[in-house]
Design a protein around this motif. Structure first.
Motif, PDB file in Angstrom:
ATOM      1  N   LYS A  76     -23.322  13.804 -41.665  1.00 52.56           N
ATOM      2  CA  LYS A  76     -22.800  12.773 -40.773  1.00 52.56           C
ATOM      3  C   LYS A  76     -23.302  12.966 -39.350  1.00 52.56           C
ATOM      4  N   TYR A  77     -23.834  11.869 -38.785  1.00 50.08           N
ATOM      5  CA  TYR A  77     -24.269  11.879 -37.401  1.00 50.08           C
ATOM      6  C   TYR A  77     -23.080  11.620 -36.476  1.00 50.08           C
TER       7      TYR A  77
ATOM      8  N   HIS B  75     -22.679   9.386 -34.302  1.00 52.70           N
ATOM      9  CA  HIS B  75     -22.351   7.969 -34.109  1.00 52.70           C
ATOM     10  C   HIS B  75     -21.697   7.356 -35.345  1.00 52.70           C
ATOM     11  N   GLY B  76     -21.498   8.138 -36.423  1.00 47.43           N
ATOM     12  CA  GLY B  76     -20.796   7.638 -37.599  1.00 47.43           C
ATOM     13  C   GLY B  76     -21.670   7.367 -38.795  1.00 47.43           C
ATOM     14  N   GLY B  77     -22.975   7.198 -38.567  1.00 47.89           N
ATOM     15  CA  GLY B  77     -23.892   7.018 -39.690  1.00 47.89           C
ATOM     16  C   GLY B  77     -24.234   8.356 -40.320  1.00 47.89           C
TER      17      GLY B  77
ATOM     18  N   GLY C 167     -27.221   3.680 -41.281  1.00 51.84           N
ATOM     19  CA  GLY C 167     -27.653   3.636 -39.891  1.00 51.84           C
ATOM     20  C   GLY C 167     -26.545   3.756 -38.869  1.00 51.84           C
ATOM     21  N   SER C 168     -25.348   3.322 -39.220  1.00 53.26           N
ATOM     22  CA  SER C 168     -24.220   3.387 -38.291  1.00 53.26           C
ATOM     23  C   SER C 168     -22.932   3.467 -39.102  1.00 53.26           C
ATOM     24  N   TYR C 169     -21.798   3.566 -38.403  1.00 60.26           N
ATOM     25  CA  TYR C 169     -20.519   3.709 -39.104  1.00 60.26           C
ATOM     26  C   TYR C 169     -20.249   2.519 -40.017  1.00 60.26           C
ATOM     27  N   THR C 170     -19.850   2.813 -41.253  1.00 55.38           N
ATOM     28  CA  THR C 170     -19.389   1.784 -42.183  1.00 55.38           C
ATOM     29  C   THR C 170     -18.163   2.333 -42.914  1.00 55.38           C
TER      30      THR C 170
END
Length: 299
Positions: free
Chosen positions: A187-188, A190-192, A205-208
Motif C-alpha cells: 500500500k502506498y 496515497h491509498g493506492g 492507482g489511487s484509493y478505492t
C-alpha cells in the motif's frame, strides 16, 4: 514398513499440532446458545469475518445439525453421513420459518495414497467440485521470503490484537497464505498500491473501496494464520483441505480429517477451520472485485 511407520508418526504429529495450536481459541470458537432471533448484530461480521457457528443442535456419528451466522443471516445446516457420503441441507432461517437454499452431497474416498472429494448439487443434479490430493506429500513452506519484505511494518499504538495488521501498513508487503492462494498487498501512502494472488498482480492507482476491502481481508487472514495457525505445517494441511473441499461443513471436514489424519479433530478445531475457509473465500472474492486486469509479476 519403515516408510509406513514414518507416515503414521507424521500424521500423529500434525494432528497433535492442530489440537495444541488451536485449542487456545476453543472458548472463543465454541458455539453460543442463541435465542430464536432471525438476525444478529455481530462485531465479527462487521469486521469482515463472515462465518460463525452460533448453535450446535445435534452432533452424533451419523447426523450433525447446527446454526451458522453468515453475512448477517442465520442458516440451519442439517447433515447426514452414510458411509463415505455426507448429505447437507442448508436453509435460511427468517421470520420464524426455514427455507431450503442448498442441498448437496460430499463424497470423500481414499484411493491408495490419494484422497478424492466430489461434491454434487442435489437440487440441480450438477457437479459442484471435484478435487484430489495426495496424502503422502509434505506440506510446502510459505513461498514468501525476506526478499518480499521491503521494511518491517509500523503501526500506531492504538492498534489492538483484533486488527494487528491493518490498512495503515504502508511501504511494506503484507501477505497471507489464504488457503494456498498466497494473497498479498503493498500500500502506498496515497491509498493506492499493488494486490497479488500467487504470481498475478493488479495495480491500483489511487484509493478505492475495493482495494481497501481486499487489504482488510488479507489482514484478517494473516492475523488468523499468525495467531491461531502460526505453525506452517498445520497451515499446509489446511491448504490441502481448502483445495479439495469446496463447501466446508462440520461433517465433510470430519470426513476429510478422518481420512487424512486417521482421526477426527475436536469440534472447536473444526469451527476454527471453517472460519479460516470463510475468511479465505472472502479474500478471494475481494481480489476479483478489484478493477483492472491481472498480470504476471514474476516468471
Amino acid at each position: 514398513m519403515k516408510l509406513s511407520k514414518q507416515f503414521s508418526f507424521r500424521n500423529k504429529m500434525i494432528y497433535f499440532s492442530v489440537i495444541v495450536l488451536i485449542m487456545s481459541v476453543a472458548l472463543s470458537s465454541f458455539p453460543k446458545n442463541s435465542a430464536a432471533n432471525d438476525t444478529l448484530i455481530d462485531q465479527e461480521v462487521i469486521d469482515s469475518t463472515p462465518y460463525e457457528i452460533i448453535e450446535l443442535i445435534k452432533d452424533t456419528e451419523g447426523e450433525v445439525i447446527y446454526k451458522a451466522l453468515e453475512d448477517g443471516k442465520i442458516y440451519l445446516y442439517e447433515e447426514q453421513t452414510v458411509g463415505d457420503v455426507v448429505t447437507t441441507k442448508k436453509s435460511l432461517v427468517a421470520d420464524g420459518t426455514t427455507t431450503l437454499k442448498e442441498k448437496f452431497s460430499t463424497t470423500t474416498t481414499l484411493q491408495g495414497d490419494s484422497l478424492s472429494v466430489v461434491q454434487r448439487d442435489l437440487l440441480t443434479n450438477t457437479l459442484i467440485h471435484q478435487g484430489m490430493v495426495s496424502i503422502t506429500e509434505t506440506p510446502q513452506p510459505d513461498p514468501y521470503d525476506d526478499r518480499d519484505v521491503i521494511k518491517p511494518p509500523t503501526y500506531e499504538s492504538s492498534v489492538g490484537i483484533n486488527n494487528e495488521f491493518t490498512a495503515m501498513a504502508t511501504g511494506t508487503w503484507v501477505n497471507s497464505r489464504t488457503g494456498g492462494n498466497n494473497y498479498a498487498y503493498y500500500k502506498y501512502s496515497h491509498g493506492g498500491g499493488l494486490a497479488r494472488e500467487l504470481s498475478r498482480q493488479k495495480t491500483i492507482g489511487s484509493y478505492t473501496t475495493t482495494f481497501d476491502t481486499f487489504t482488510r481481508n488479507v489482514d484478517a487472514a494473516r492475523s488468523f494464520e499468525r495467531g491461531t495457525l502460526y505453525n506452517l505445517t498445520v497451515i499446509g494441511v489446511l491448504d490441502k483441505a481448502f483445495k479439495t473441499v469446496k463447501n466446508p461443513t462440520i461433517s465433510n471436514l470430519k470426513a476429510f480429517f478422518k481420512q487424512y489424519l486417521k482421526s477426527i479433530p475436536g469440534l472447536s478445531v473444526l469451527y476454527a477451520v471453517i472460519k479460516y475457509f470463510s475468511i479465505c473465500n472472502k479474500t478471494m472474492w475481494a481480489y476479483k472485485a478489484i478493477p483492472g486486469t491481472s498480470y504476471y509479476w514474476r516468471s
